[in-house]
Design an enzyme around this catalytic site. Sequence first.
Site, PDB file in Angstrom:
ATOM      1  CG  ASN A   1      -1.755   2.411   4.711  1.00 18.52           C
ATOM      2  OD1 ASN A   1      -1.290   2.253   3.596  1.00 18.52           O
ATOM      3  ND2 ASN A   1      -2.884   1.876   5.099  1.00 18.52           N
TER       4      ASN A   1
ATOM      5  CB  CYS B   1      -5.878   3.791  -3.230  1.00 26.05           C
ATOM      6  SG  CYS B   1      -6.565   2.767  -4.548  1.00 26.05           S
TER       7      CYS B   1
ATOM      8  CG  HIS C   1      -6.241  -0.466   5.587  1.00 29.89           C
ATOM      9  ND1 HIS C   1      -5.238  -1.315   5.150  1.00 29.89           N
ATOM     10  CD2 HIS C   1      -6.262   0.547   4.691  1.00 29.89           C
ATOM     11  CE1 HIS C   1      -4.695  -0.829   4.038  1.00 29.89           C
ATOM     12  NE2 HIS C   1      -5.304   0.305   3.737  1.00 29.89           N
TER      13      HIS C   1
ATOM     14  CG  ASP D   1      -2.196   0.780   1.029  1.00 30.95           C
ATOM     15  OD1 ASP D   1      -2.302   1.499   0.024  1.00 30.95           O
ATOM     16  OD2 ASP D   1      -3.086   0.686   1.881  1.00 30.95           O
TER      17      ASP D   1
HETATM   18  P1  HMG Z   1     -10.374  -4.768 -16.271  1.00 27.65           P
HETATM   19  O1  HMG Z   1      -9.698  -3.833 -17.217  1.00 27.65           O
HETATM   20  O2  HMG Z   1     -11.841  -4.606 -16.072  1.00 27.65           O
HETATM   21  O3  HMG Z   1     -10.157  -6.291 -16.599  1.00 27.65           O
HETATM   22  O4  HMG Z   1      -9.611  -4.691 -14.882  1.00 27.65           O
HETATM   23  P2  HMG Z   1      -9.727  -7.119 -17.821  1.00 27.65           P
HETATM   24  O5  HMG Z   1     -10.066  -8.526 -17.461  1.00 27.65           O
HETATM   25  O6  HMG Z   1     -10.289  -6.518 -19.083  1.00 27.65           O
HETATM   26  O7  HMG Z   1      -8.134  -6.973 -17.833  1.00 27.65           O
HETATM   27  C1  HMG Z   1      -7.443  -5.848 -18.296  1.00 27.65           C
HETATM   28  C2  HMG Z   1      -6.018  -6.248 -18.613  1.00 27.65           C
HETATM   29  O8  HMG Z   1      -5.353  -6.658 -17.425  1.00 27.65           O
HETATM   30  C3  HMG Z   1      -5.948  -7.464 -19.538  1.00 27.65           C
HETATM   31  O9  HMG Z   1      -4.739  -7.336 -20.273  1.00 27.65           O
HETATM   32  C4  HMG Z   1      -5.824  -8.606 -18.598  1.00 27.65           C
HETATM   33  O10 HMG Z   1      -5.198  -9.737 -19.144  1.00 27.65           O
HETATM   34  C5  HMG Z   1      -4.972  -8.018 -17.493  1.00 27.65           C
HETATM   35  P3  HMG Z   1      -4.762  -6.999 -21.838  1.00 27.65           P
HETATM   36  O11 HMG Z   1      -5.547  -8.098 -22.475  1.00 27.65           O
HETATM   37  O12 HMG Z   1      -5.457  -5.649 -21.962  1.00 27.65           O
HETATM   38  O13 HMG Z   1      -3.309  -6.962 -22.207  1.00 27.65           O
HETATM   39  N1  HMG Z   1      -5.204  -8.620 -16.169  1.00 27.65           N
HETATM   40  C6  HMG Z   1      -4.221  -8.951 -15.319  1.00 27.65           C
HETATM   41  N2  HMG Z   1      -2.894  -8.888 -15.425  1.00 27.65           N
HETATM   42  C7  HMG Z   1      -2.173  -9.313 -14.375  1.00 27.65           C
HETATM   43  N3  HMG Z   1      -2.721  -9.784 -13.232  1.00 27.65           N
HETATM   44  C8  HMG Z   1      -4.049  -9.855 -13.092  1.00 27.65           C
HETATM   45  C9  HMG Z   1      -4.857  -9.438 -14.172  1.00 27.65           C
HETATM   46  N4  HMG Z   1      -6.188  -9.373 -14.358  1.00 27.65           N
HETATM   47  C10 HMG Z   1      -6.385  -8.875 -15.591  1.00 27.65           C
HETATM   48  N5  HMG Z   1      -4.583 -10.314 -11.960  1.00 27.65           N
HETATM   49  C11 HMG Z   1      -8.883  -5.585 -12.778  1.00 27.65           C
HETATM   50  C12 HMG Z   1     -10.035  -5.451 -13.770  1.00 27.65           C
HETATM   51  C13 HMG Z   1      -9.421  -6.152 -11.499  1.00 27.65           C
HETATM   52  C14 HMG Z   1      -7.827  -6.522 -13.373  1.00 27.65           C
HETATM   53  C15 HMG Z   1      -8.274  -4.164 -12.568  1.00 27.65           C
HETATM   54  O14 HMG Z   1      -9.309  -3.307 -12.221  1.00 27.65           O
HETATM   55  C16 HMG Z   1      -7.220  -4.134 -11.490  1.00 27.65           C
HETATM   56  O15 HMG Z   1      -6.161  -4.711 -11.634  1.00 27.65           O
HETATM   57  N6  HMG Z   1      -7.493  -3.425 -10.364  1.00 27.65           N
HETATM   58  C17 HMG Z   1      -6.597  -3.359  -9.240  1.00 27.65           C
HETATM   59  C18 HMG Z   1      -6.536  -1.963  -8.698  1.00 27.65           C
HETATM   60  C19 HMG Z   1      -5.608  -1.920  -7.513  1.00 27.65           C
HETATM   61  O16 HMG Z   1      -4.692  -2.725  -7.382  1.00 27.65           O
HETATM   62  N7  HMG Z   1      -5.829  -0.922  -6.631  1.00 27.65           N
HETATM   63  C20 HMG Z   1      -5.008  -0.727  -5.480  1.00 27.65           C
HETATM   64  C21 HMG Z   1      -5.184  -1.789  -4.440  1.00 27.65           C
HETATM   65  S1  HMG Z   1      -6.687  -1.622  -3.492  1.00 27.65           S
HETATM   66  C22 HMG Z   1      -6.261  -0.495  -2.240  1.00 27.65           C
HETATM   67  O17 HMG Z   1      -5.221   0.098  -2.264  1.00 27.65           O
HETATM   68  C23 HMG Z   1      -7.211  -0.345  -1.078  1.00 27.65           C
HETATM   69  C24 HMG Z   1      -6.713  -1.078   0.188  1.00 27.65           C
HETATM   70  O18 HMG Z   1      -5.444  -0.606   0.596  1.00 27.65           O
HETATM   71  C25 HMG Z   1      -7.730  -0.872   1.335  1.00 27.65           C
HETATM   72  C26 HMG Z   1      -8.105   0.590   1.538  1.00 27.65           C
HETATM   73  O19 HMG Z   1      -7.221   1.428   1.757  1.00 27.65           O
HETATM   74  O20 HMG Z   1      -9.304   0.859   1.450  1.00 27.65           O
HETATM   75  C27 HMG Z   1      -6.591  -2.596  -0.049  1.00 27.65           C
HETATM   76 MG    MG Z   2      -5.107   1.167   1.719  1.00 30.90          MG
END
Ligand code: HMG
Ligand code: MG
Length: 284
Positions: free
Chosen positions: A247, A238, A205, A14
Site C-alpha cells: 500500500n 496481496c 486504497h 494488508d
Molecule cells: P475455500 O477453500 O473455497 O473454502 O476458501 P472452504 O469453505 O472449502 O474452506 C477451506 C478451509 O478453510 C476449510 O478448512 C474451512 O473450514 C476453512 P478444512 O476443512 O480444509 O480444514 N475456513 C476458514 N477458516 C478460518 N476462518 C474462516 C474460514 N473459512 C473457511 N473464515 C475462503 C474460501 C473465502 C475461506 C478463502 O478463499 C479465503 O480465506 N480467502 C481469503 C483470501 C485473503 O485473505 N486475501 C487477502 C485479503 S484481500 C486483499 O488483500 C485485498 C484488499 O487489501 C483490497 C485491495 O487491495 O484490493 C482488501
Molecule cells: Mg490491499
Amino acid sequence: MPDAVEIFEVGPRDGLQNEARMIPAADKIALIDLLSGAGFRRIEVASFVSPKWVPQMADGAEVLAGIARAPGVSYAALTPNIRGYDGARAARADEVAIFASASEGFSKANLNATIIESLERFTPVVRAAGDHGMPVRGYVSCVTDCPFDGPVPPGDVAAVVSALRELGCYEISLGDTIGRGTSDAVDAMLDAVLGEMDAGRLAGHFHDTAGRALENVDVALARGLRVFDAAVGGLGGCPYAPGAAGNVATETLLAHLTAAGHATGLDADIIDRAAAMARAMQSA
Ligand code: HMG
Ligand code: MG
C-alpha cells in the site's frame, strides 16, 4: 479551517499478510499498540480468513486479545464469510470488512468464488452484523486493473459498489490491488462509482507498485474523497495478486497530505517509529 482527511491504517493487516516469515503475534501487537497512540480513528489489525489461504493472519484472535485498546480507536478485521465474522466478533473486533472484486479472475483467485457467489456469502455476515450493531465496511478490489483479466471497466466497479451499498456497508474502499492504475483510469472509475455512492462514503486504497499512488490520491481528493487506506512502512501486497507491491506508505501519504494543507490529526513522529518497526519486521 484546514480540510480534514482521514488515513485508515491497514498496515497490521494488508502490510503484514504477505510476509513469508511468520511474524510472532507479540510483534504485531507491539506495532498496533504503537499505532494506537498516533491519532488514527481506525486500524485494520487482523483477518479471519482460512489459515490455509493466508497463514500469516492465522493469529488474529491472539492479536486482538493482546492489544491495549485505545479509547476512540476502532480495531477492524476482514471477514470473508460467516465463520470469519463469528471469529472476529468473538475476538471483539470493533468493525468488520467484507471484500469483493470487480473482476472475476481476482474473485476466483482470492475467494475461490465468482463475484455473485462472494456477495451471497457476505449476506449472512451483514445480517449478523446488523443484529449485533457491528459496522461493516466493504472493499472492492481491482478497480482499474486485474492481474488475471486485465483492464476493468468502470461500470463493473460501479455494479459491485452498488451491491455492497445495498448489503449495508457504511463505507466502501476502492482497491487498486496491483497498483497499476493511471490517473485517467482512476478518474473514469470514480466517475462511474460516484453515480452509486457519495464521495463521503468512499475510500481510496492504492497500492504503489507503479509509484502512482499519490497521483491517484490527488485524483480522488479532487473527486471529493476524504478517506485513504495506507500501511506504515509501505509494506504489503496481496498473496493472490501476483506482482502487487505494498500500500502507499502511511508516512509518505501523511507528508503529502500535510504539504497540501490537509489536517489528519496524526503524529508524524510516532508514525515514523511505527514505519521503522514495520520495516524491521519485513527484513528480520
Ligand atoms: P475455500 O477453500 O473455497 O473454502 O476458501 P472452504 O469453505 O472449502 O474452506 C477451506 C478451509 O478453510 C476449510 O478448512 C474451512 O473450514 C476453512 P478444512 O476443512 O480444509 O480444514 N475456513 C476458514 N477458516 C478460518 N476462518 C474462516 C474460514 N473459512 C473457511 N473464515 C475462503 C474460501 C473465502 C475461506 C478463502 O478463499 C479465503 O480465506 N480467502 C481469503 C483470501 C485473503 O485473505 N486475501 C487477502 C485479503 S484481500 C486483499 O488483500 C485485498 C484488499 O487489501 C483490497 C485491495 O487491495 O484490493 C482488501
Ligand atoms: Mg490491499
